[in-house]
Scaffold this motif. Structure first.
Motif, PDB file in Angstrom:
ATOM      1  N   PHE A 196       0.867  -1.180   0.000  1.00  0.00           N
ATOM      2  CA  PHE A 196       0.000   0.000   0.000  1.00  0.00           C
ATOM      3  C   PHE A 196       0.901   1.226   0.000  1.00  0.00           C
ATOM      4  O   PHE A 196       1.531   1.555   1.012  1.00  0.00           O
ATOM      5  CB  PHE A 196      -0.918   0.003   1.221  1.00  0.00           C
ATOM      6  CG  PHE A 196      -2.042   0.985   1.122  1.00  0.00           C
ATOM      7  CD1 PHE A 196      -3.232   0.633   0.505  1.00  0.00           C
ATOM      8  CD2 PHE A 196      -1.920   2.264   1.628  1.00  0.00           C
ATOM      9  CE1 PHE A 196      -4.282   1.537   0.392  1.00  0.00           C
ATOM     10  CE2 PHE A 196      -2.955   3.182   1.540  1.00  0.00           C
ATOM     11  CZ  PHE A 196      -4.142   2.811   0.916  1.00  0.00           C
TER      12      PHE A 196
ATOM     13  N   PHE B 130      -3.188   0.194  -3.495  1.00  0.00           N
ATOM     14  CA  PHE B 130      -2.514  -1.096  -3.501  1.00  0.00           C
ATOM     15  C   PHE B 130      -1.736  -1.250  -4.805  1.00  0.00           C
ATOM     16  O   PHE B 130      -2.265  -0.986  -5.903  1.00  0.00           O
ATOM     17  CB  PHE B 130      -3.513  -2.244  -3.353  1.00  0.00           C
ATOM     18  CG  PHE B 130      -3.998  -2.442  -1.944  1.00  0.00           C
ATOM     19  CD1 PHE B 130      -3.128  -2.852  -0.946  1.00  0.00           C
ATOM     20  CD2 PHE B 130      -5.326  -2.224  -1.625  1.00  0.00           C
ATOM     21  CE1 PHE B 130      -3.571  -3.037   0.359  1.00  0.00           C
ATOM     22  CE2 PHE B 130      -5.778  -2.416  -0.321  1.00  0.00           C
ATOM     23  CZ  PHE B 130      -4.898  -2.820   0.673  1.00  0.00           C
TER      24      PHE B 130
ATOM     25  N   GLU C  31      -5.671   0.242   4.373  1.00  0.00           N
ATOM     26  CA  GLU C  31      -6.877   0.474   3.579  1.00  0.00           C
ATOM     27  C   GLU C  31      -7.950   1.169   4.404  1.00  0.00           C
ATOM     28  O   GLU C  31      -8.619   2.101   3.934  1.00  0.00           O
ATOM     29  CB  GLU C  31      -7.390  -0.857   3.038  1.00  0.00           C
ATOM     30  CG  GLU C  31      -8.520  -0.730   2.047  1.00  0.00           C
ATOM     31  CD  GLU C  31      -8.918  -2.068   1.458  1.00  0.00           C
ATOM     32  OE1 GLU C  31      -9.457  -2.084   0.338  1.00  0.00           O
ATOM     33  OE2 GLU C  31      -8.705  -3.113   2.124  1.00  0.00           O
TER      34      GLU C  31
END
Length: 498
Positions: free
Chosen positions: A23, A28, A205
């Motif tokens: 990341f 990503f 995330e």
């Protein structure tokens, strides 16, 4: 979650989408080399995911993204209340995805789903919330000066913080570093352990979903000898926070000297003593916590109370109680809520533990455990193991085993117990059991460790610093003191017409 069955957890695990890419800069991405490494479930041997194997090229990209974000102020100069709101949202998102975060750690490194879902994942949310709430409550200083002078002393973020964390508490260790570093206004490049990268990737995330700007929080999975070393040597990393082995901590200190003299904050090994005096008023509680102190998380805890010093007059009674507790804590499938212990993180660690155990069988009294076992014919599992009457110079009592192996050592005098407890290269934590307040204070004063727990073991909280002395390193996580690692003191001196 407390009413989930074994089958419930297995079903939820089967439905997971596992993160596998690095990341960097808000998205990503594959490793620049295209290489991957396998993340393996130590309970079954199954490959969970092929994860991006980052190296120096990827670290360069992540650090550059972090530097851009820091310099343009998208996070570093964000209004404190706004930065606070983002991290509070991240804490809420961790709670909203608690089962997923717990499963990632349980599958990845073998800890029980019970511990992951009731301790680790909730702890991560709590620490992010705690540091978020501190953001707008830490004041700068005005130094005393004479008329016509105003001296402002401010805490300012350092810039790009590299964080290298271990596999035993993947989510929590990532949180301990990242929460404080982000709260202070830094950019972060996190390298999770290669054995357990999944929860850190999912955390990144969630951070983006919470509103952490692109480039501020980057995760570069990979090996220590490549990605970790690249962070340590990077000329544009301002600070390196590390938790892991003492040997690796020493390498990061060397990397600093070989590069840009970046701050290095190591929290390294431990061989924590637990001293039980005959005037301990509740031997059952001492036995409960002594078992917890070495068998929790399969003994894979840097501050595990692995040396148990017991006053000779109560040694046999305490050992009998410990045998009972060990026999009730046998390892099982980590996804079974009934399991009291999970799997050892990988084959290498399992074999290392068993070498200590096999050698110990020739030099000490094995009173319970001592075997490697399988669950459903598979996996890296070691029984809770207790050796009694261990010589103080035995490797069982000297070396960090990082597994469920307890060494019991008798003593006759307080001075003797303190001397043996302090006779170690490590100084992370210690425990003392006594009903004598004078003794509790006296012995605590004499123990050369970062934390002394009296009539409990391994006490910690967001409010208190965690770290050690001697070769346990000098880094401190948790508490407001951890901001010391991630900020610099900056003086602005103003002359004015009085």
């Amino acid at each position: 979650m407390l009413d989930h069955t074994h089958q419930d957890w297995r079903s939820k695990a089967a439905e997971l989408t596992l993160p596998s890419q690095a990341f960097i800069d808000g998205k990503f991405v594959h490793a620049a080399s295209g290489k991957t490494f396998d993340s393996i479930n130590p309970a079954t041997g199954a490959v969970l995911a092929s994860v991006a194997e980052c190296d120096a090229a990827d670290v360069d990209l992540a650090v550059a993204a972090g530097r851009r974000a820091f310099e343009d102020g998208r996070w570093s100069r964000m209004v404190p209340g706004d930065r606070k709101a983002v991290l509070l949202k991240l804490a809420d998102l961790i709670r909203a995805n608690l089962e997923e975060m717990a499963l990632l750690d349980s599958l990845d490194m073998g800890k029980t789903i019970t511990d992951a879902s009731t301790i680790d994942a909730p702890g991560s949310a709590h620490f992010f919330q705690w540091y978020a709430e501190a953001i707008d409550k830490i004041y700068d200083e005005v130094a005393p000066t004479g008329p016509g002078d105003l001296a402002l002393v401010r805490r300012v973020p350092l810039g790009v913080v590299g964080a290298v964390v271990p596999w035993n508490f993947p989510l929590d260790m990532a949180t301990w570093k990242a929460a404080a570093a982000l709260a202070a206004g830094n950019s972060v490049v996190l390298k999770p352990a290669e054995q357990s990268p999944l929860s850190a990737l999912r955390l990144a995330e969630l951070a983006a979903e919470a509103g952490v700007p692109d480039g501020v929080f980057n995760v570069v999975p990979g090996y220590g000898a490549t990605a970790g070393k690249a962070l340590g040597l990077h000329m544009d990393v301002d600070c390196l926070a590390f938790t892991g082995s003492t040997a690796t901590g020493k390498l990061f200190m060397q990397y600093s000297g070989q590069s840009n003299l970046k701050q290095v904050w190591p929290e390294t090994g431990g061989k924590s003593p637990n001293i039980v005096f005959a005037d301990c008023g509740d031997l059952d509680a001492a036995a409960d916590m002594a078992a917890f102190g070495i068998f929790f998380n399969q003994g894979e805890v840097c501050s595990a109370n692995s040396r148990l010093y017991v006053e000779r007059s109560i040694k046999d009674a305490l050992v009998e109680k410990l045998i009972e507790r060990a026999q009730s804590m046998q390892p099982g499938d980590p996804l079974d809520p009934a399991s009291k212990m999970g799997a050892i993180v990988d084959e290498k660690q399992t074999q290392g533990i068993m070498r200590f155990v096999e050698e110990g069988k020739t030099s000490a009294d094995l009173v319970t455990g001592g075997d490697r076992v399988q669950i459903n014919g598979k996996g890296c599992f070691v029984q809770p193991t207790i050796f009694s009457d261990v010589a103080h110079d035995n490797p069982l009592a000297r070396d960090e085993i990082f597994g469920p192996v307890l060494s019991v050592i008798p003593f006759d005098r307080e001075d003797e117990a303190v001397a043996m407890a302090n006779d170690s290269i490590y100084g992370l934590a210690a425990s003392v059991w006594t009903d004598d307040l004078n003794r509790a204070c006296r012995v605590s004063d004499r123990l050369n460790v970062g934390t002394v727990s009296v009539n409990t073991v391994d006490a910690l909280s967001a409010q208190t610093p965690f770290g050690g002395m001697k070769q346990s390193g000098f880094g401190r996580d948790l508490s407001l003191h951890s901001f010391d690692k991630y900020t610099a003191l900056k003086t602005t001196w103003i002359k004015y017409r009085a």
